[in-house]
Design an enzyme around this catalytic site. Structure first.
Site, PDB file in Angstrom:
ATOM      1  N   HIS A 176       0.844  -1.219   0.000  1.00 35.66           N
ATOM      2  CA  HIS A 176       0.000   0.000   0.000  1.00 35.66           C
ATOM      3  C   HIS A 176       0.870   1.258   0.000  1.00 35.66           C
ATOM      4  CE1 HIS A 176      -3.305  -2.727   1.242  1.00 35.66           C
ATOM      5  NE2 HIS A 176      -2.357  -3.268   1.972  1.00 35.66           N
ATOM      6  N   SER A 297      15.584  20.371 -17.070  1.00 36.85           N
ATOM      7  CA  SER A 297      14.389  21.161 -17.347  1.00 36.85           C
ATOM      8  C   SER A 297      14.823  22.442 -18.063  1.00 36.85           C
ATOM      9  CB  SER A 297      13.695  21.502 -16.026  1.00 36.85           C
ATOM     10  OG  SER A 297      12.978  22.711 -16.141  1.00 36.85           O
ATOM     11  N   LYS A 303      16.971  20.443 -12.067  1.00 38.08           N
ATOM     12  CA  LYS A 303      16.214  19.218 -12.328  1.00 38.08           C
ATOM     13  C   LYS A 303      17.012  18.127 -13.040  1.00 38.08           C
ATOM     14  CE  LYS A 303      12.333  18.436 -11.733  1.00 38.08           C
ATOM     15  NZ  LYS A 303      11.049  18.923 -12.205  1.00 38.08           N
ATOM     16  N   GLU A 310       9.994   7.494 -17.608  1.00 34.36           N
ATOM     17  CA  GLU A 310       8.611   7.947 -17.838  1.00 34.36           C
ATOM     18  C   GLU A 310       8.110   7.503 -19.209  1.00 34.36           C
ATOM     19  OE1 GLU A 310       8.017  12.151 -15.849  1.00 34.36           O
ATOM     20  OE2 GLU A 310      10.035  11.943 -16.623  1.00 34.36           O
TER      21      GLU A 310
END
Ligand code: ARG
Length: 486
Positions: A176, A297, A303, A310
């Protein structure tokens, strides 16, 4: 790709650039859209090697059955060999790829006829493009499964190598997405290997069902010529001739199984990508991805975005789309070949390419990733990961598990009230008092209880087959290194 805009040719037997059935059109002016709409050569030329392998097997069988002469066979074999070499060399630029010939089958046959004449015109004896394409697909999928097995094994080796170097680090496991129990990093890495191997095996298993030979089924009804279907079955390394010519040419079960198998692999990759995206975040900070596989970025200078992961996660959606498209394409088809089936190749090839690319990228990412031992160690202090171990300890002292669960729950609450982050901060008296409170007497726990507490101790105590601790990882690593020949 050459494209004919209009045809006013008078009826005549098919030449290299006219379709074999064209004469029946009786000189009507063709609509150029038809040619580009119906063609599949732009994507099915990828089958050329398998189409040629099928044609060679078919020709050998025809000669063996005295349906063509040995001389014809010699010419066909030589001609197809030359064509194969030409395409190997020229690829998409091979001049035989002609849209107006519709598909890979017609392009290869036309080139052969142009090269060797009448012997080439005999090749299609007792054959239809319907059984031909069903065969080509199976042969192509068989090779694709072998390639995928290699790619999956390569990725698995990357996971195993990482497990050898970082696998001993103790980390929290989550259910969980809440801290659950301590495990070894190696156990989690090998969990992915397990799922990937299952993916490859699932694909290999589809071959056991799928490798029946459709050749000799003709367009739908078989043939009145005495074709020896066992001959082509044997020479193509297939299992047996298909038992029903109608089913053999109408079904795409193998393609569906294949794309489903690919979708399952994509699912595993997507789950892994998600896990590592989380682990690479500042919130977890368990792993460092190589900068090669992250991007910056355009606005935020600090970043390091896990874009490759992804994209692997995102591309899984394409696979589901391809699978559903293929299923939907098949669901309303009446028996017999229908041209809808031509579209299957778009889905099959695209699904394969997507997964293959992700597997290669995944392997590169895994090989260059580092686990951060000290950051992970910080995460072990919170979350009472050893609570289940403490309950197990009480069970070894004769306490019923449900009661032990209750006692430990009480002890965790006590820790929280006292501001302790770990159960090992409790005193002997605390343990015995908690036992006493549920009428277990005062002497249930002794000093050995501390050996069951603390993440490092706990991972050494797991002893069940397949456990995620030290002994489990040792055994699984041993087994995978052997299986993957490392
Ligand atoms: N290009 C077709 C396909 O891929 C080959 C079979 C066509 N057969 C036919 N009779 N039109 O499905």
């Amino acid at each position: 790709m050459s494209r004919r805009s209009k045809s006013t040719s008078s009826p005549r037997a098919g030449t290299a650039t006219t379709k074999s059935w064209e004469s029946v059109k009786g000189g009507l002016v063709a609509d150029s859209l038809v040619s580009s709409f119906v063609e599949s050569v732009s994507f099915d030329r990828r089958l050329y090697k398998h189409d040629i392998a099928g044609s060679l097997a078919h020709a050998r069988m025809l000669a063996d059955c005295d349906l063509i002469s040995k001389k014809d066979l010699g010419q066909i074999t030589k001609g197809l060999g030359q064509i194969s070499k030409q395409i190997d060399r020229l690829g998409d630029a091979w001049p035989g790829w002609k849209t107006e010939l519709e598909d890979v089958h017609m392009c290869l046959e036309a080139a052969l006829i142009e090269m060797i004449g009448d012997a080439g015109r005999r090749l299609h004896t007792g054959r239809s493009r319907n059984d031909q394409v069903a065969l080509d697909l199976k042969l192509w999928i068989r090779d694709a499964v072998t390639d995928l097995r290699h790619m999956i094994d390569d990725l698995s080796r990357s996971f195993v190598t990482l497990a050898v170097h970082h696998g001993q680090i103790v980390m929290p496991a989550y259910t969980h997405l809440q801290r659950a129990q301590p495990i070894m990093v190696g156990a989690e890495l090998l969990a992915w290997v397990e799922a990937l191997d299952r993916g490859a095996t699932r694909l290999e298993q589809l071959l056991s069902l799928g490798l029946e030979n459709p050749l000799g089924s003709g367009a739908i009804a078989g043939s009145s010529l005495h074709l020896n279907r066992h001959h082509t079955t044997k020479s193509l390394g297939l299992k047996r001739p298909t038992a029903n010519s109608i089913d053999a040419t109408a079904t795409r079960d193998v393609a569906l199984d294949f794309v489903y198998g690919l979708a399952m692999i994509a699912t595993t990759l997507s789950r892994w990508a998600e896990q590592w995206i989380l682990y690479a975040s500042t919130e977890f900070d368990f792993i460092r991805l190589s900068e090669i596989y992250t991007t910056g970025s355009s606005m935020m200078p600090q970043k390091r975005n896990p874009d490759m992961l992804e994209l692997i996660r995102g591309r899984c959606g394409d696979l589901y789309g391809r699978l559903v498209a293929l299923l939907t394409m098949c669901k309303g088809l009446p028996l017999g070949y229908n041209r809808d089936l031509q579209e299957d190749k778009r889905h099959i090839f695209d699904a394969y390419d997507g997964v293959a690319e992700c597997l290669v990228m995944a392997s590169k990412i895994v090989r260059t990733t580092q686990y951060d031992k000290s950051r992970i160690a910080n995460a072990l202090d919170k979350g009472f990961l050893d609570a289940t171990s403490l309950a197990d300890y009480l069970v070894t002292k004769g306490v019923p598990f449900r009661t032990a669960h209750q006692v430990v729950g009480q002890l965790v609450r006590q820790c929280e009230q006292m501001g302790y982050e770990q159960l090992s901060q409790l005193k002997m008296a605390d343990f015995n008092q908690a036992c006493h409170a549920v009428k277990l007497g005062t002497k249930r726990c002794s000093n050995d209880v501390y050996k069951w507490l603390g993440a490092e101790n706990v991972v050494k105590r797991y002893c069940t087959t397949g456990n995620a601790g030290a002994s489990g990882v040792r055994r699984q690593l041993q087994s995978w290194r052997k299986r993957l020949k490392m």
